[in-house]
Design an enzyme around this catalytic site. Structure first.
Site, short mmCIF file in Angstrom:
data_model
loop_
_atom_site.label_atom_id
_atom_site.label_comp_id
_atom_site.label_asym_id
_atom_site.label_seq_id
_atom_site.Cartn_x
_atom_site.Cartn_y
_atom_site.Cartn_z
N HIS A 9 -40.97 -2.24 -11.39
CA HIS A 9 -41.11 -3.36 -10.44
C HIS A 9 -41.34 -2.88 -9.01
CE1 HIS A 9 -37.19 -2.46 -8.78
NE2 HIS A 9 -36.82 -2.23 -10.02
N GLU A 82 -32.65 -2.82 -16.68
CA GLU A 82 -32.16 -1.52 -16.21
C GLU A 82 -30.83 -1.21 -16.90
OE1 GLU A 82 -32.55 1.26 -15.56
OE2 GLU A 82 -33.15 1.47 -13.46
O1 2PG Z 1 -30.99 -0.47 -10.67
C1 2PG Z 1 -31.23 0.33 -9.75
O2 2PG Z 1 -30.58 0.41 -8.72
C2 2PG Z 1 -32.41 1.29 -9.91
C3 2PG Z 1 -31.90 2.63 -10.42
O3 2PG Z 1 -32.96 3.54 -10.55
O4 2PG Z 1 -33.33 0.78 -10.84
P1 2PG Z 1 -34.52 -0.22 -10.49
O5 2PG Z 1 -34.65 -0.29 -9.01
O6 2PG Z 1 -35.76 0.40 -11.09
O7 2PG Z 1 -34.21 -1.52 -11.14
#
Ligand code: 2PG
Length: 215
Positions: A9, A82
């Site tokens: 994203h 995530e």
């Molecule tokens: O969850 C989060 O803080 C990050 C970790 O890498 O993931 P993302 O920003 O891609 O959702």
């Protein structure tokens, strides 16, 4: 041969502030929105036919922008979320206590079964990501799907396809709105199954996020 495109994203408010998101969420920044439009242009040129996205807000918004340009539907799949980072979600990385940093270290150092209290292990993440990826094999012949997911989740998918442990995701820099491509090939001669064509391509972005600080 099926080609599957993997997109992280666009940059979010908490990415920029170095706060842990996991299953929690924050909106795309102005830069993140711009990155999403730029990856959407690339997706259109690639002829993407299906978008499958994590159901969290930041991936949904990125997927909506891509869908608008590509003119295809979005399927939401919660298995593409995530890693669940339990009690450390919403926290700024710089404010963790020694004990909390120890929980986080268990994940990035590959301690078997390691997890943040209330969160998920890397193996659980890898298993659900592979299960979600397998759904692309059911698409009609000639489909070119794009999966919109997250940094650790996609890194873990690419690492395990390469035969590396899931925590090797820390060695892959998947910036916001980067594109990785994996192919499924059925061949007695070549490596049968999933192969990695590219990882972390940001050549379509004129404003990459500061992921060297985040990851
Ligand atoms: O969850 C989060 O803080 C990050 C970790 O890498 O993931 P993302 O920003 O891609 O959702």
């Amino acid at each position: 041969m099926l080609q599957v495109y993997l997109v992280r994203h666009g940059e979010t408010q908490w990415n920029a502030e170095r706060r842990i998101q996991g299953h929690s969420d924050s909106p795309l920044t102005e830069k993140g929105e711009k990155q999403a439009w730029q990856v959407a242009e690339r997706a259109k040129a690639l002829g993407i036919t299906h978008i499958i996205a994590s159901d969290l807000g930041r991936t949904r918004r990125t997927a909506e922008i891509i869908a608008e340009l590509c003119g295809c539907d979005i399927t939401l799949d919660s298995r593409l979320r995530e890693l669940d980072m339990g009690v450390l979600e919403k926290r700024n990385l710089e404010t963790l206590t020694e004990e909390e940093e120890g929980w986080r270290r268990q994940l990035v150092n590959g301690t078997a079964g390691g997890r943040i209290p209330g969160g998920e292990s890397m193996q659980e993440l890898a298993d659900r990501m592979h299960a979600a990826l397998a759904t692309t094999l059911e698409l009609p012949l000639g489909s070119r799907p794009m999966i919109v997911s997250h940094g650790m989740a996609l890194g873990c998918l690419v690492s395990t396809i390469l035969g590396l442990p899931a925590y090797a995701e820390r060695r892959l820099r998947l910036r916001n709105c980067s594109i990785s491509r994996i192919d499924y090939q059925d061949s007695a001669w070549l490596a049968s199954g999933w192969v990695v064509e590219t990882a972390g391509d940001v050549s379509h972005l004129d404003a990459p996020a500061l992921d060297e600080l985040q990851r």
